[in-house]
Design a protein around this motif. Sequence first.
Motif, PDB file in Angstrom:
ATOM      1  N   HIS A  54       0.804  -1.219   0.000  1.00 32.20           N
ATOM      2  CA  HIS A  54       0.000   0.000   0.000  1.00 32.20           C
ATOM      3  C   HIS A  54       0.842   1.276   0.000  1.00 32.20           C
ATOM      4  N   ASP A  81       1.312   2.164  -8.938  1.00 30.51           N
ATOM      5  CA  ASP A  81       0.348   2.500  -7.905  1.00 30.51           C
ATOM      6  C   ASP A  81       0.798   3.778  -7.208  1.00 30.51           C
ATOM      7  N   TRP A 106      -4.865   2.359  -4.959  1.00 32.12           N
ATOM      8  CA  TRP A 106      -5.327   1.980  -6.299  1.00 32.12           C
ATOM      9  C   TRP A 106      -4.543   2.809  -7.325  1.00 32.12           C
ATOM     10  N   TYR A 107      -4.762   2.553  -8.602  1.00 36.48           N
ATOM     11  CA  TYR A 107      -4.083   3.330  -9.640  1.00 36.48           C
ATOM     12  C   TYR A 107      -4.792   4.668  -9.783  1.00 36.48           C
ATOM     13  N   TRP A 224      -8.248   6.020 -13.041  1.00 33.88           N
ATOM     14  CA  TRP A 224      -8.700   5.493 -11.760  1.00 33.88           C
ATOM     15  C   TRP A 224      -8.919   3.983 -11.831  1.00 33.88           C
ATOM     16  N   GLY A 225      -8.103   3.256 -11.064  1.00 36.32           N
ATOM     17  CA  GLY A 225      -8.196   1.797 -11.090  1.00 36.32           C
ATOM     18  C   GLY A 225      -7.810   1.202 -12.430  1.00 36.32           C
ATOM     19  N   GLU A 228     -10.841   0.466 -14.392  1.00 32.26           N
ATOM     20  CA  GLU A 228     -11.912  -0.214 -13.654  1.00 32.26           C
ATOM     21  C   GLU A 228     -12.733   0.764 -12.827  1.00 32.26           C
ATOM     22  N   GLY A 229     -12.177   1.916 -12.518  1.00 32.55           N
ATOM     23  CA  GLY A 229     -12.906   2.916 -11.747  1.00 32.55           C
ATOM     24  C   GLY A 229     -13.896   3.722 -12.549  1.00 32.55           C
ATOM     25  N   SER A 454     -17.561   4.387  -9.408  1.00 29.94           N
ATOM     26  CA  SER A 454     -16.355   3.570  -9.513  1.00 29.94           C
ATOM     27  C   SER A 454     -16.504   2.216  -8.823  1.00 29.94           C
ATOM     28  N   CYS A 456     -15.528   1.438  -6.002  1.00 32.24           N
ATOM     29  CA  CYS A 456     -14.322   1.126  -5.233  1.00 32.24           C
ATOM     30  C   CYS A 456     -14.657   0.869  -3.759  1.00 32.24           C
TER      31      CYS A 456
END
Length: 777
Positions: A54, A81, A106-107, A224-225, A228-229, A454, A456
């Motif tokens: 993280h 990341d 997350w990205y 974002w992600g 995926e976000g 998103s 998330c």
Amino acid sequence: MTLRIKLMGMAMLVLSIPTFAQMSLQKTEALEPVQYVNPFIGASTSTDAAGVYHGLGKTFPGATTPYGLVQVSPNTITGGDNGSGYSYEHTSIEGFAFTQMSGVGWYGDLGNFLVMPTTGDLQTAAGPMDRPQDGYRSACVKSSEHAEAGYYKVDLTESNIKAEMTAAPHSGMLKFTFPEKKQSRIQIDLARRVGGTSTLQRLEVVDDHTIRGWMKCPPEGGGWGNGEGSSDYTVYFHAQFSKPFKEYGVWKADIPSDWSRKREAIESERYQQRIAEAVVERKVKEAQGKHMGFFAEYETTEDETILVKTGISFVSMEGAKNNLEAEINDWDFEKAKDKAKALWNTALSKVAIRGGTEEQKTVFYTALYHSMIDPRMYEDVNGNYMGADGQAHRSSDFTKRTIFSGWDVFRSQFPLQTIINPVLVNDMINSLVTMAEQSGKEYLERWELLNAYSGCMIGNPAVSVISDAYRKGIRDFDTERALRYMVNSGERFGNGKRGYTPGGLSISHTLEYAYTEWCTAVMAEDMGEKRIAKTFFDRSKSYQNIFDDSVAWFRPRKEDGSFEAWPAEGRLLEWYGSIESNAYQQGWFVPHDIEGMINLMGGEAAVREDLTNFFEKAPENLMWNEYYNHANEPVHHVPFLFNYLGAPWLTQKWTRLICERGYKNSVEGLVGNEDVGQMSAWYVLASAGLYQVCPGDTRVDITSPVFDQISFQLDPTYAKGRTFTVTAINNSPDNKYIQKIKLNGKQLKHPFIDFSDIQAGGELELVMGAAPNYNLK
């Protein structure tokens, strides 16, 4: 009302409380709050330093304003990341972008409109971090880096250029001091985006010192992600140069249509090679492309300065122009910098402190600063904003806001804002409710970014924020519609009739849903919606359905109702039924029924012993671990549970130690991701001796304050009092235990107050001592 009226109102509120200087009893000349801010605290994504995937704080050191739309900040990395686009240990800089995210895992995303000063031959690719000379990236003198609230500067070694920057709410200004060169340049990478790329850009040259355009950033471009976000936004810009450009042009990279545009693709050697081989076109008035940049070239004299000022909008180019003209209408860099500093001083003066060390003051005001970056404005100066329906709207009675890191910020960030900034809480609720309406989804997003659903993280955190605000009298939103969307969220994502949520994250899902089902119930009850209240009160007991007496703890359940196998590591196995945590950490999350949780776990004495073990086995530095893991949110309320176990002195002991061990005035000064203000808001509240374990319940727990006196400015629209002050008598590092509690002169026998006591104003007086007071329960 307009943004200007709102800002004037905020400024007037500050005049109603004692100034920071008045509160300070230092023997030396008092400093203003803004002078204690160190934006480098937490500005690292290093996984090596964190010892876990993280990373650390992931903050950015660049210039911004309180809750501003624009952040002008150095960027050191595009991929990986690295949500903020910056990490202090990096020794070279790609450029300076006008949008950034703060403290996210997350990205990441944003990092748009990347400006870089260069000299010599034009290079169209940034180049690798270990070979900055192979691109427009530049090594920098780390010792020259300086950051303060609203300002950042650094010396770039490749071309011997000094870069400075400041920001206004919707715009920013860069100042570059060049050496004597025949070929100096300011170049702007319009495709650049943290965690991906803009997939389509447009540029128009308005005159010899002005450009405008836009960059489209859909999920196909990562972000974002890594897509995926679902973030899908367009950034519009209007930029002016202080020195007219005679030589200018664009570069365009030929990106095949069948190539991926996501993070791992743009990091590849073949993609970077395409950018390095971009076609350069000079004297182009209009251009559009898939990966494009702009450059303006000059002959410069020694120490010649060239400035670039830019308005940013997420609505239109005209909006970007209006934003710039309303905020930075001249070329006075120092004046813009002073305005940014003044905005921060006004915002930070909402909390005044006395006592503490210089380091503690820096940690405190930097934490308050970080808690005031988001949720940021998402509308132009005239109130126009991009809605979730893809259409422009104009706000009338609220400011449209964005970046709601719900799973994080419902715990401390928003409870803090209900004290010092209830207008912002209303803004965010209105933003989430109108988003649910405009999108046609009619449920509340848990992690919102630029109108994106998103998905998330987990839970229904917006339900918590709305319920908490409503029960505190913060109700300037459509309460009936909000309740309807809360119910819809609970029906779509909740424990439902089954009474638990199955699957690999069963513990986390079930406990978090049970809590927000309770939040819906109490608000429905207050609104007279008895049927809704009963349904959701019943569901709020779902946490009981995943407790297994055979192991005396919560345990994930399968679809068929059977429990998942109990691991050899027991409660300590990370990700066993729990997100980013283990069952030991997640299992303490029953904030709405702590008494019921204690009964399940074996009673007060057994739980106190278990909880003591939970803290004593945590490492002293509080870095990522299997016990009390302050680096992540699920445990943030746990130190205050001793207040419910007849041992408030242990809450006082551990919150003091967490404040001391988990927060420092250094780049690695945060033990985990900042998470859009949550990590910092925890410190602000805990160091002030206050914490709300269960947002939605108006109980506010009392603990040992770090400072001798903390005064919160209250908003007269929502509070009867002017200020609420916590005073700690005989306070010191040794005297961390509360001996006596008085509220406005009346002695209390329990370590908590009601939020209404804060709103009423007055003083909470704590007499401190070196030994626990075992009679205070």
